[in-house]
Scaffold this active site. Structure first.
Site, short mmCIF file in Angstrom:
data_model
loop_
_atom_site.label_atom_id
_atom_site.label_comp_id
_atom_site.label_asym_id
_atom_site.label_seq_id
_atom_site.Cartn_x
_atom_site.Cartn_y
_atom_site.Cartn_z
N ASP A 1 36.24 28.28 43.05
CA ASP A 1 36.42 28.80 41.55
C ASP A 1 37.62 27.82 40.75
O ASP A 1 38.57 28.25 40.53
CB ASP A 1 37.03 30.24 41.72
CG ASP A 1 37.24 30.77 40.37
OD1 ASP A 1 36.56 30.51 39.25
OD2 ASP A 1 37.90 31.86 40.21
N THR B 1 38.91 37.88 32.37
CA THR B 1 39.26 39.56 32.51
C THR B 1 40.66 39.62 32.05
O THR B 1 41.07 40.95 31.96
CB THR B 1 39.12 40.14 33.75
OG1 THR B 1 39.61 39.34 34.72
CG2 THR B 1 37.57 40.18 34.17
#
Length: 226
Positions: free
Chosen positions: A60, A116
């Site tokens: 990631d 998020t």
């Protein structure tokens, strides 16, 4: 995959990361290593943590640069053979297509839409006036058109995007078991809610890695999805 939960190993120490992987491996479907670890140890550190682990690697790194630079970075990561690799959708269609072309065929390249940790007010401050759901859908269309394998989005957006991209891979952070601290996440759901909404991969970090017994915490989450 053995299950949808990929545990985010957000530590900077190789030994600590290896211990966490060994502890949770029987209960999760994959391992996510991100910027904190990669900036500390690079590709060699990733290889050391994943040595002997048969779980897929989610790298990631949220790559975001001009197309040529991102393509070169993706090609440089090939020896690690990540199962999933992230780039930022905001890099544009040409950058996304270049990343997909440079990746190994078995690596699923997914585009980060809206983090998020952001909500509608945060996007408005950045000049996006129509909110997180509209922005996530817009960037998902861009990623799909560029030939990517899927997106990263909050659980609140996944159902709408999946309805128009049923074959996509939907990587969903912002997942918190009931009763867990939300922390810096602003758009969250529980693991069963996120799976019901259409998530393919659940990214869960601190509720597992900060638990007094990470293996027990991971097993409990897996049981909630059984």
């Amino acid at each position: 995959m053995r299950g949808p939960v990929f545990v985010a190993i957000d530590v900077a120490d190789v030994a600590a990361a290896r211990a966490l992987v060994a502890s949770v491996a029987p209960h999760v479907g994959g391992i996510k290593l991100g910027l904190q670890f990669f900036c500390a140890h690079g590709a060699a550190g990733v290889a050391a943590v994943m040595a002997g682990c048969d779980l897929p690697l989610f790298l990631d790194l949220k790559l975001h640069d001009i197309p040529n630079t991102v393509a070169g970075a993706v090609a440089s990561l090939a020896p690690l053979a990540p199962s999933i690799l992230t780039v930022h959708a905001a890099g544009g269609a040409e950058m996304l297509a270049a990343a997909r072309a440079a990746a190994l065929p078995a690596t699923r390249v997914v585009a980060v839409t809206v983090l998020t940790s952001l909500d509608d007010a945060d996007l408005l401050a950045a000049g996006v006036s129509d909110g997180t759901a509209a922005q996530a859908a817009r960037l998902a269309r861009l990623a799909q058109g560029a030939g990517l394998d899927g997106i990263v989005c909050s659980p609140h957006e996944v159902a709408a995007v999946k309805s128009v991209w049923p074959a996509g891979l939907f990587v969903v952070p912002g997942v918190r078991p009931a009763g867990s601290a939300v922390g810096d996440q602003k758009r969250v759901m529980t693991p069963p809610q996120a799976v019901a909404a259409g998530a393919s991969v659940l990214v869960i970090g601190r509720p597992i890695t900060s638990a007094s017994d990470p293996a027990v915490a991971a097993a409990a989450i897996a049981a909630s999805l059984a």
